[in-house]
Design a protein around this motif. Structure first.
Motif, short mmCIF file in Angstrom:
data_model
loop_
_atom_site.label_atom_id
_atom_site.label_comp_id
_atom_site.label_asym_id
_atom_site.label_seq_id
_atom_site.Cartn_x
_atom_site.Cartn_y
_atom_site.Cartn_z
N ALA A 40 -23.54 -28.81 -7.76
CA ALA A 40 -22.21 -28.56 -8.33
C ALA A 40 -22.11 -27.13 -8.84
O ALA A 40 -23.04 -26.60 -9.47
CB ALA A 40 -21.94 -29.55 -9.47
N GLY A 41 -20.99 -26.51 -8.55
CA GLY A 41 -20.74 -25.14 -9.01
C GLY A 41 -21.32 -24.08 -8.12
O GLY A 41 -21.19 -22.88 -8.42
N GLU A 42 -21.97 -24.46 -7.01
CA GLU A 42 -22.58 -23.47 -6.13
C GLU A 42 -21.65 -23.12 -4.97
O GLU A 42 -21.01 -23.99 -4.38
CB GLU A 42 -23.91 -24.00 -5.56
CG GLU A 42 -25.03 -24.06 -6.57
CD GLU A 42 -26.34 -24.49 -5.96
OE1 GLU A 42 -27.38 -24.24 -6.59
OE2 GLU A 42 -26.33 -25.07 -4.86
N THR A 43 -21.58 -21.85 -4.67
CA THR A 43 -20.84 -21.36 -3.51
C THR A 43 -21.74 -20.40 -2.74
O THR A 43 -22.66 -19.78 -3.31
CB THR A 43 -19.55 -20.63 -3.91
OG1 THR A 43 -19.89 -19.52 -4.78
CG2 THR A 43 -18.59 -21.57 -4.62
N VAL A 44 -21.49 -20.29 -1.45
CA VAL A 44 -22.31 -19.39 -0.62
C VAL A 44 -21.41 -18.42 0.11
O VAL A 44 -20.22 -18.67 0.34
CB VAL A 44 -23.16 -20.19 0.40
CG1 VAL A 44 -24.09 -21.14 -0.32
CG2 VAL A 44 -22.28 -20.94 1.38
N THR B 5 -25.77 -15.08 0.22
CA THR B 5 -25.65 -15.04 -1.24
C THR B 5 -25.21 -16.41 -1.75
O THR B 5 -24.20 -16.95 -1.31
CB THR B 5 -24.62 -13.98 -1.68
OG1 THR B 5 -25.02 -12.71 -1.16
CG2 THR B 5 -24.54 -13.91 -3.20
N LEU B 6 -25.99 -16.96 -2.68
CA LEU B 6 -25.67 -18.24 -3.30
C LEU B 6 -25.39 -17.98 -4.78
O LEU B 6 -26.21 -17.39 -5.50
CB LEU B 6 -26.82 -19.23 -3.14
CG LEU B 6 -26.56 -20.67 -3.61
CD1 LEU B 6 -27.39 -21.65 -2.79
CD2 LEU B 6 -26.89 -20.84 -5.10
N THR B 7 -24.21 -18.40 -5.21
CA THR B 7 -23.79 -18.18 -6.60
C THR B 7 -23.53 -19.51 -7.29
O THR B 7 -22.85 -20.38 -6.74
CB THR B 7 -22.51 -17.33 -6.65
OG1 THR B 7 -22.75 -16.09 -5.95
CG2 THR B 7 -22.10 -17.03 -8.07
N ASN B 8 -24.09 -19.67 -8.50
CA ASN B 8 -23.84 -20.87 -9.30
C ASN B 8 -22.96 -20.47 -10.48
O ASN B 8 -23.39 -19.75 -11.39
CB ASN B 8 -25.16 -21.48 -9.80
CG ASN B 8 -24.96 -22.84 -10.43
OD1 ASN B 8 -24.11 -23.02 -11.29
ND2 ASN B 8 -25.78 -23.81 -10.02
N SER B 9 -21.70 -20.95 -10.44
CA SER B 9 -20.74 -20.57 -11.49
C SER B 9 -21.08 -21.21 -12.83
O SER B 9 -20.64 -20.71 -13.89
CB SER B 9 -19.32 -20.97 -11.06
OG SER B 9 -19.25 -22.38 -10.83
N CYS C 178 -26.27 -17.83 -12.17
CA CYS C 178 -27.37 -17.34 -11.33
C CYS C 178 -26.85 -16.95 -9.95
O CYS C 178 -25.97 -17.61 -9.39
CB CYS C 178 -28.45 -18.40 -11.19
SG CYS C 178 -29.31 -18.77 -12.74
N VAL C 179 -27.42 -15.89 -9.43
CA VAL C 179 -27.08 -15.41 -8.08
C VAL C 179 -28.38 -15.22 -7.30
O VAL C 179 -29.31 -14.55 -7.77
CB VAL C 179 -26.29 -14.10 -8.12
CG1 VAL C 179 -26.01 -13.61 -6.70
CG2 VAL C 179 -24.99 -14.26 -8.90
N PHE C 180 -28.45 -15.82 -6.11
CA PHE C 180 -29.62 -15.70 -5.24
C PHE C 180 -29.19 -15.05 -3.93
O PHE C 180 -28.17 -15.43 -3.34
CB PHE C 180 -30.20 -17.09 -4.96
CG PHE C 180 -31.20 -17.12 -3.85
CD1 PHE C 180 -32.52 -16.77 -4.07
CD2 PHE C 180 -30.82 -17.48 -2.55
CE1 PHE C 180 -33.45 -16.79 -3.05
CE2 PHE C 180 -31.75 -17.50 -1.52
CZ PHE C 180 -33.06 -17.16 -1.77
#
Length: 207
Positions: A3-7, A45-49, A53-55
């Motif tokens: 939940a909250g992750e976007t790529v 790029t994976l972002t957790n709102s 955190c950003v990977f």
């Protein structure tokens, strides 16, 4: 995905004609890859709102042609004229990759010896200076460029080069006067260092 992750997929390097089909999906197809834009780099790029955190991770893509080949001097061996020491060899290639060559064999007294020599990079032609007379065999290889592993095929060709120096001047030795009744004699010419030597009859009765 949690939940909250976007790529997001983005292109970092390579020809701009590449198309990321699904840039916001974890898995995507990339089309329109070509040798002209090689190599390519794509960033995931994976972002957790929720956590902030950003990977990120970069993926390198290299185009490989379906086949590759290399042909030296249109497939013809080379025979140098007397005292020719410089030989320019044109190369015709297909498929992506880089060209290399090595001299597989040649005269032991050549300054390029020992053979085979190490592989060296070469462009679309090769100029060799061969100062020692004799026959040389040169091998050409067209292979995958870059450090990425690949199962693509290699292109090979082999060229023979004959280098000829000035022949040693002939010397048939002294004239011979046969005793009465003798019908044979031994002729002793000087051994040649360069070229071939042979005897031929110029006058007199032939059997």
């Amino acid at each position: 995905m949690y939940a909250g992750e976007t790529v997001q997929w983005t292109q970092i390097s390579g020809d701009s004609g590449a198309i990321i089909v699904s840039p916001t999906n974890p898995t995507t197809l990339v089309t329109n890859i070509s040798d002209a834009g090689d190599p390519y780099t794509f960033r995931y790029t994976l972002t957790n709102s929720n956590t902030g955190c950003v990977f990120t991770k970069d993926y390198h893509v290299q185009y490989n042609g379906a086949t590759r080949s290399i042909v030296a001097n249109n497939g013809n061996d080379m025979v140098g004229s007397c005292n020719a020491t410089v030989f320019t060899i044109p190369l015709t290639v297909t498929g992506s990759g880089v060209n290399q060559y090595r001299i597989v064999s040649g005269p032991d007294t050549s300054p390029l010896a020992p053979f085979p020599t190490a592989l060296q990079d070469v462009g679309d032609s090769l100029t060799l200076t061969l100062t020692t007379s004799g026959e040389y065999t040169v091998e050409f290889i067209r292979s995958q460029n870059g450090s990425l592993t690949s199962g693509c095929d290699y292109g090979f060709d082999t060229l023979n080069i004959l280098v000829s120096g000035d022949p040693t001047p002939s010397n048939a030795g002294s004239d011979v006067s046969l005793p009465c009744g003798d019908t044979s004699t031994m002729l002793s010419g000087v051994v040649t260092g360069e070229g071939m030597h042979f005897w031929s009859q110029l006058s007199g009765i032939k059997p």
